[in-house]
Motif scaffolding. Structure first.
Motif, PDB file in Angstrom:
ATOM      1  N   ILE A  97       1.155  -1.093   0.060  1.00 27.28           N
ATOM      2  CA  ILE A  97       0.057  -0.357  -0.117  1.00 27.28           C
ATOM      3  C   ILE A  97       0.732   1.253  -0.034  1.00 27.28           C
ATOM      4  N   THR A  98       0.812   2.195  -1.167  1.00 22.19           N
ATOM      5  CA  THR A  98       1.345   3.068  -1.295  1.00 22.19           C
ATOM      6  C   THR A  98       0.798   4.498  -0.464  1.00 22.19           C
ATOM      7  N   HIS A  99      -0.249   4.346  -0.361  1.00 28.13           N
ATOM      8  CA  HIS A  99      -1.046   5.423   0.157  1.00 28.13           C
ATOM      9  C   HIS A  99      -1.762   5.206   1.245  1.00 28.13           C
ATOM     10  N   ALA A 100      -1.460   5.521   3.243  1.00 23.95           N
ATOM     11  CA  ALA A 100      -2.248   4.826   3.679  1.00 23.95           C
ATOM     12  C   ALA A 100      -2.038   5.556   5.177  1.00 23.95           C
ATOM     13  N   LEU A 101      -3.448   5.955   5.789  1.00 27.55           N
ATOM     14  CA  LEU A 101      -3.619   6.767   7.062  1.00 27.55           C
ATOM     15  C   LEU A 101      -3.665   5.803   7.691  1.00 27.55           C
ATOM     16  N   SER A 102      -2.725   6.020   8.674  1.00 23.51           N
ATOM     17  CA  SER A 102      -2.450   4.573  10.061  1.00 23.51           C
ATOM     18  C   SER A 102      -3.260   6.113  11.471  1.00 23.51           C
ATOM     19  N   PHE A 103      -3.965   5.208  12.119  1.00 16.77           N
ATOM     20  CA  PHE A 103      -4.827   5.446  12.858  1.00 16.77           C
ATOM     21  C   PHE A 103      -4.898   4.629  13.989  1.00 16.77           C
ATOM     22  N   ASP A 104      -4.538   5.098  14.956  1.00 17.60           N
ATOM     23  CA  ASP A 104      -3.733   4.928  16.765  1.00 17.60           C
ATOM     24  C   ASP A 104      -4.407   5.828  17.623  1.00 17.60           C
ATOM     25  N   MET A 105      -5.848   4.747  18.004  1.00 17.84           N
ATOM     26  CA  MET A 105      -7.124   5.637  19.133  1.00 17.84           C
ATOM     27  C   MET A 105      -6.228   4.332  20.313  1.00 17.84           C
ATOM     28  N   GLY A 106      -6.156   5.139  21.770  1.00 15.17           N
ATOM     29  CA  GLY A 106      -5.044   4.580  22.606  1.00 15.17           C
ATOM     30  C   GLY A 106      -7.158   5.289  23.660  1.00 15.17           C
ATOM     31  N   GLY A 107      -6.027   5.033  24.799  1.00 15.85           N
ATOM     32  CA  GLY A 107      -7.349   5.706  25.957  1.00 15.85           C
ATOM     33  C   GLY A 107      -6.990   7.160  26.330  1.00 15.85           C
ATOM     34  N   THR A 108      -5.997   7.971  25.992  1.00 15.90           N
ATOM     35  CA  THR A 108      -6.308   9.848  26.087  1.00 15.90           C
ATOM     36  C   THR A 108      -6.743  10.176  24.921  1.00 15.90           C
ATOM     37  N   THR A 109      -6.071   9.524  23.899  1.00 16.11           N
ATOM     38  CA  THR A 109      -5.116  10.369  22.314  1.00 16.11           C
ATOM     39  C   THR A 109      -5.905   9.733  21.599  1.00 16.11           C
ATOM     40  N   MET A 144       2.203  14.025  12.796  1.00 15.52           N
ATOM     41  CA  MET A 144       0.763  13.573  12.711  1.00 15.52           C
ATOM     42  C   MET A 144       0.324  14.231  13.773  1.00 15.52           C
ATOM     43  N   VAL A 145      -1.708  14.469  13.543  1.00 12.74           N
ATOM     44  CA  VAL A 145      -2.423  15.377  14.462  1.00 12.74           C
ATOM     45  C   VAL A 145      -2.442  14.737  15.677  1.00 12.74           C
ATOM     46  N   GLU A 146      -2.544  14.997  16.567  1.00 12.41           N
ATOM     47  CA  GLU A 146      -2.745  14.507  17.898  1.00 12.41           C
ATOM     48  C   GLU A 146      -4.372  14.501  18.049  1.00 12.41           C
ATOM     49  N   ILE A 147      -5.859  14.299  18.794  1.00  8.47           N
ATOM     50  CA  ILE A 147      -6.619  14.792  19.014  1.00  8.47           C
ATOM     51  C   ILE A 147      -6.721  14.284  20.299  1.00  8.47           C
ATOM     52  N   GLY A 148      -7.573  15.451  21.238  1.00  6.55           N
ATOM     53  CA  GLY A 148      -8.259  13.956  22.667  1.00  6.55           C
ATOM     54  C   GLY A 148      -9.186  13.484  22.135  1.00  6.55           C
ATOM     55  N   ALA A 149      -9.231  12.126  22.376  1.00 10.70           N
ATOM     56  CA  ALA A 149     -10.307  11.536  21.337  1.00 10.70           C
ATOM     57  C   ALA A 149      -9.870   9.951  21.951  1.00 10.70           C
ATOM     58  N   GLY A 150      -9.866   9.393  23.326  1.00  9.30           N
ATOM     59  CA  GLY A 150      -9.541   8.348  23.414  1.00  9.30           C
ATOM     60  C   GLY A 150     -10.630   7.549  24.473  1.00  9.30           C
TER      61      GLY A 150
END
Length: 709
Positions: A280-292, A332-338
Motif C-alpha cells: 500500500i503506497t497511500h495509507a492513513l495510520s489511525f491509532d486510538m488509545g485510552g487518552t488520545t 501526525m495530528v493528535e486529538i483528545g479522543a481516546g
C-alpha cells in the motif's frame, strides 16, 4: 535473528502495553498505567509476557521503551525548577511568541503562558551575528553574576539559548563550562546541541522544554534501568524517539525532549511496516488509545515527517495554541479522543468529548473505580461493542449500570432539558451521541490534516490499531469515504510492536544559510560531513552491531518566503555538490506541492539534515488468501447501528478461531484480549495469512481486493 528475544513496553495515558517477540511469535498484555511509579506497569507487563511465553528474563536480548512521561510533564507543568539564560534584550522571546492569533476573532483570547515565568529568565551581555561572527564578546563577569543567582536560588536545571548560537556555539559552551566549574550538579541544556536551527522562538522553547524535563527523565530512566536489571534482564535498553527510531538510554537522558512523541511514533512505524507488507503506497495510520487518537499520513511506506510540532495545546488541540518543539518528528495530528476521553454538555447544549481523559485513575465510569463522568468506553459498552466480562482479557470487569448512570446524569438529562424532554435522553441515545461526536472529531481532524498536505483520503487505505481504534475505525472509514481497512494482529498493542520494528536512528540538523546564486561547495561538504559524524555517532552508541547508512535532506525556499520545504538529496548531490542540480531538485519538489514554480527569484538553503539509521529487513509481501467460505460465529451480541440507531443481532467471532480466508459479514464483532473489532453492516472482514483482518465495503473476492496504490 532466530535467537533474538525482544521486549517492548509503551506507557500510555491509560494502559501500559507490553510485547515479547520470540522468533516472530508475539506474546502481549495490557496493564493499567501507574502514574506514581510508571516503571511498575513495565515490570508487571514483563513478568506477565515472560510467564506466558515460558521465557526467563535473562534470555531477552533487546528492550525497547516508549513513554509519554516527558509530554505529560510539559502539559501538567511538573518539571524541574529551571532557569533560562539568554542574550540581553531577548528575555521575553518565549513569552512574546510569534504574535500570531490562533483564534483570529476571539476578543478574549488568552495566549498560554510560557513554560518559565519571567523571574526565572536571565540575560548575559553578548551578541553573535547570523553568520556566527562575534558582534559583542561574552562578558565573563556578567556570566558569573548570573550563576551566583542561579546557585543561590536552588535551580535544578539550566537552559542556555543565545541568539544565533546555531551558527557558532562558543558562547553557550562558555556558559556551560562556567556552570560546571561552579555547580556541577545542575543539569545544563544548550540550544546549539538540542536544536541548532534558526528561529529563536522555537529554538528557545525547545531547549527550555529539554531542561525542564531533564532531571525527572534522567532519574526515571536510571530507576527503570535498575529495576529491569533487578528483574533479571541484562541486555541494553533503547528508547523510541519522536523521529521514529531508537536511541540509547544515555542519549535519551541527555535529550529527553526527543521522547515527547515517543509512543505515537512507534505506532506510525508499525503502520508503515504493514503498508509495505501489503504493498500500500497511500495509507492513513489511525491509532486510538485510552487518552488520545493519532492520525498520520504514510506515503511509499514512509511516515510523513516534520521539524516542528506542538505540545500542550491549550485550545482543544488547536494549531498555534501550544508550545512549539523544534526537533525531527513524525508528523501526525493528535486529538483528545481516546477510550477514556470524557463527555459533557456545553453551555450551548452540545455534546462535547475530550480533551480531558479519565486515564487509568479512576478510569471510565464502567471501570467501577470511582469515576462518575462518562467516557467513550462507557458509550462503547452501552452500544454493545464491548463484552463487560471479557474486557482486557477479563482482567477488568465492566459495569453497565455505572456506565448507564453516568451517561444519563452527565449527557442524557442536560440534553433532554435542552430538547424539551421531561425525562431526558436514555443511556443508549446518549451513548450514540457521544460516539458520533468523537468519531466526527477524529474524521474532521483527518480531513484537515489531509487537506493541509494536499491529499485526497478517498485513495487511501486505513490501518487501525490501539485499544480503541478497531471499535471506531470502520465508522471513521464511512465518514472519510475510505473503502479499505486493515487491522493487524496485535492491534491493541500496536505502538509497542512498532518499537520492535524500528531501526536505531538519529537525525542531526543545523542551520547554515546559503543562496544558490553564491553556492559554496566547500561549506556544503563541511556541513554535511559534520552532520553525518554527529548522526552516526548517536546511532553507533546504540551498539546494535548493524551497518549504519546515512541519507541527507535540505530545507529550501525562494528568497523572501517565510517557510521552507524539505528536499531530499541523492548520493551524487553529496559527493559532487552542484547548484544547478540542487535547484532542479527544489523546483521538482516545489512543483509537486504547489503545481507551479516561481520564476525570477533566487533560492536559498536554510537547514541541512543528515539521518543515520541501522538497516532493517524489508518485510515480505503478504500473499492474498484463498477464500475458505463464511466463518461460523461463536454466538451473537446486541449491537447498536450508529447510522440508524437501531439494535441488531451481530455475530461474534473470536479472532483466533477465524481461518485464513474466512469471511465475516457485518454486522459482526470480532473479539480478542486487547481490543474488539466492530464490523458494521455493509462491511465484510477477511483474515489474511499474517493474521491481519481486511475490512472492505464489498465482500472479499477469490483474489481478495486488488491492492490499492
Amino acid at each position: 535473528m532466530a535467537d533474538m528475544i525482544k521486549f517492548a513496553a509503551d506507557i500510555g495515558g491509560t494502559f501500559t502495553d507490553a510485547v515479547l517477540d520470540v522468533g516472530g511469535t508475539l506474546t502481549t498484555t495490557k496493564v493499567l498505567t501507574n502514574y506514581t511509579a510508571p516503571e511498575e506497569g513495565i515490570l508487571e507487563g514483563l513478568a506477565t509476557v515472560c510467564e506466558r511465553a515460558g521465557v526467563a528474563p535473562d534470555r531477552i536480548t533487546h528492550v525497547v521503551h516508549g513513554t509519554t512521561l516527558a509530554t505529560n510533564a510539559l502539559i501538567e507543568r511538573r518539571g524541574a525548577k529551571t532557569a533560562f539564560i539568554t542574550t540581553k534584550g531577548f528575555r521575553d522571546v518565549i513569552e512574546m511568541r510569534t504574535e500570531s492569533r490562533f483564534e483570529q476573532y476571539d476578543l478574549d483570547l488568552l495566549l498560554p503562558p510560557p513554560l518559565l515565568a519571567r523571574n526565572h529568565r536571565y540575560v548575559v551581555d553578548e551578541r553573535l551575528a547570523a553568520d556566527g561572527s562575534v558582534l559583542r564578546p561574552i562578558d565573563s563577569s556578567d556570566v558569573e553574576t548570573v550563576i551566583d543567582l542561579i546557585v543561590s536560588r536552588g535551580y535544578e536545571s539550566v537552559a542556555v539559548g543565545l541568539l544565533h548560537a546555531y551558527a557558532d556555539d562558543r558562547h553557550e559552551r562558555a556558559i556551560r563550562d562556567a556552570l560546571a566549574a561552579r555547580a556541577p550538579d545542575i543539569a545544563v541544556s544548550l540550544s546549539s546541541e538540542v536544536s541548532p536551527q534558526m528561529r529563536e522562538y522555537e529554538r528557545f522553547n525547545t531547549v527550555v522544554a529539554n531542561a525542564y524535563v531533564k532531571p525527572m527523565m534522567a532519574q526515571y530512566l536510571a530507576r527503570l534501568g535498575e529495576r529491569i536489571g533487578d528483574a533479571g534482564v541484562t541486555c541494553p535498553i533503547y528508547l523510541m524517539h519522536s523521529g521514529g527510531g531508537l536511541m540509547s538510554l544515555a542519549d535519551a537522558a541527555a535529550f529527553p525532549v526527543r521522547l515527547v512523541e515517543s509512543g505515537p511514533a512507534g505506532g506510525a512505524i508499525f503502520a508503515a511496516h504493514l503498508a509495505e507488507q501489503f504493498g500500500i503506497t497511500h495509507a492513513l495510520s489511525f491509532d486510538m488509545g485510552g487518552t488520545t487518537a493519532k492520525i498520520c499520513l504514510i506515503k511509499d511506506h514512509t511516515p510523513r515527517t516534520a521539524r516542528v510540532f506542538e505540545v500542550a495545546r491549550s485550545y482543544r488541540f488547536k494549531k498555534g495554541s501550544g508550545m512549539p518543539i523544534s526537533i525531527p518528528v513524525i508528523d501526525m495530528v493528535e486529538i483528545g479522543a481516546g477510550g477514556g476521553s470524557l463527555a459533557h454538555v456545553d453551555r450551548m447544549g452540545q455534546i462535547r468529548v475530550g480533551p480531558e481523559s479519565a486515564g487509568s485513575e479512576p478510569g471510565p465510569a464502567c471501570y467501577d473505580r470511582g469515576g462518575k463522568k462518562p467516557a467513550v468506553t462507557d458509550a462503547d459498552l452501552m452500544l454493545g461493542r464491548l463484552d463487560p466480562q471479557a474486557f482486557a482479557g477479563g482482567t477488568i470487569p465492566l459495569s453497565a449500570q455505572a456506565a448507564s448512570d453516568a451517561l444519563i446524569d452527565v449527557v442524557g438529562m442536560p440534553q433532554g432539558i435542552n430538547e424539551g424532554m421531561n425525562n431526558g435522553m436514555d443511556a443508549i441515545t446518549a451513548a450514540l451521541g457521544v460516539s458520533e461526536v468523537v468519531d466526527e472529531n477524529m474524521a474532521n481532524a483527518a480531513r484537515v490534516h489531509a487537506v493541509e498536505n494536499g491529499e485526497d483520503l478517498a485513495s487511501f487505505s486505513m490501518i487501525a490499531f490501539g485499544g480503541a481504534a478497531p471499535l471506531h475505525a470502520a465508522r471513521l472509514c464511512e465518514k472519510l469515504g475510505i473503502d479499505r481497512l486493515l487491522i493487524p494482529a496485535g492491534a491493541g498493542v500496536g505502538s509497542a510492536i512498532g518499537f520492535l520494528k524500528a531501526p536505531a536512528s538519529f537525525e542531526a540538523t543545523r542551520s547554515r544559510y546559503m543562496r544558490l546564486s553564491s553556492f559554496d561547495t566547500v561549506a556544503m561538504c563541511s556541513v554535511l560531513t559534520s552532520l553525518r559524524e554527529e548522526a552516526t555517532g548517536f546511532v553507533e552508541a546504540c551498539a546494535l552491531g548493524a551497518d549504519v547508512t546515512c541519507r541527507y535532506r535540505v530545507f529550501m525556499r525562494y528568497v523572501g518566503q517565510g517557510w521552507e520545504i524539505p528536499v531530499d538529496l541523492d548520493d551524487e548531490d553529496v559527493t559532487t555538490p552542484d547548484a544547478v542540480r540542487l535547484k532542479t531538485h527544489f523546483e521538482d519538489t516545489y512543483r509537486d506541492l504547489f503545481s507551479r514554480n516561481v520564476d525570477g527569484l533566487d533560492i536559498e538553503v536554510t537547514v541541512w539534515s543528515a539521518i543515520a539509521a541501522t538497516q532493517i529487513r524489508t518485510p515480505s509481501r503478504v500473499t492474498p488468501p484463498e477464500l475458505s467460505g463464511t466463518a461460523t460465529p461463536a454466538g451473537t451480541r446486541r449491537l447498536i447501528d450508529p447510522v440508524t440507531g437501531e439494535a441488531t443481532q451481530a455475530n461474534v467471532f473470536p479472532r483466533h478461531d477465524l481461518d485464513i480466508g474466512a469471511r465475516a459479514d457485518g454486522p459482526a464483532v470480532i473479539t480478542e484480549d486487547e481490543t474488539t473489532i466492530v464490523i458494521p453492516a455493509g462491511f465484510a472482514a477477511c483474515r489474511w495469512p499474517d493474521g491481519t483482518l481486511e475490512l472492505t465495503r464489498e465482500r472479499c473476492s477469490a483474489s481478495s481486493k486488488e491492492v490499492s496504490a
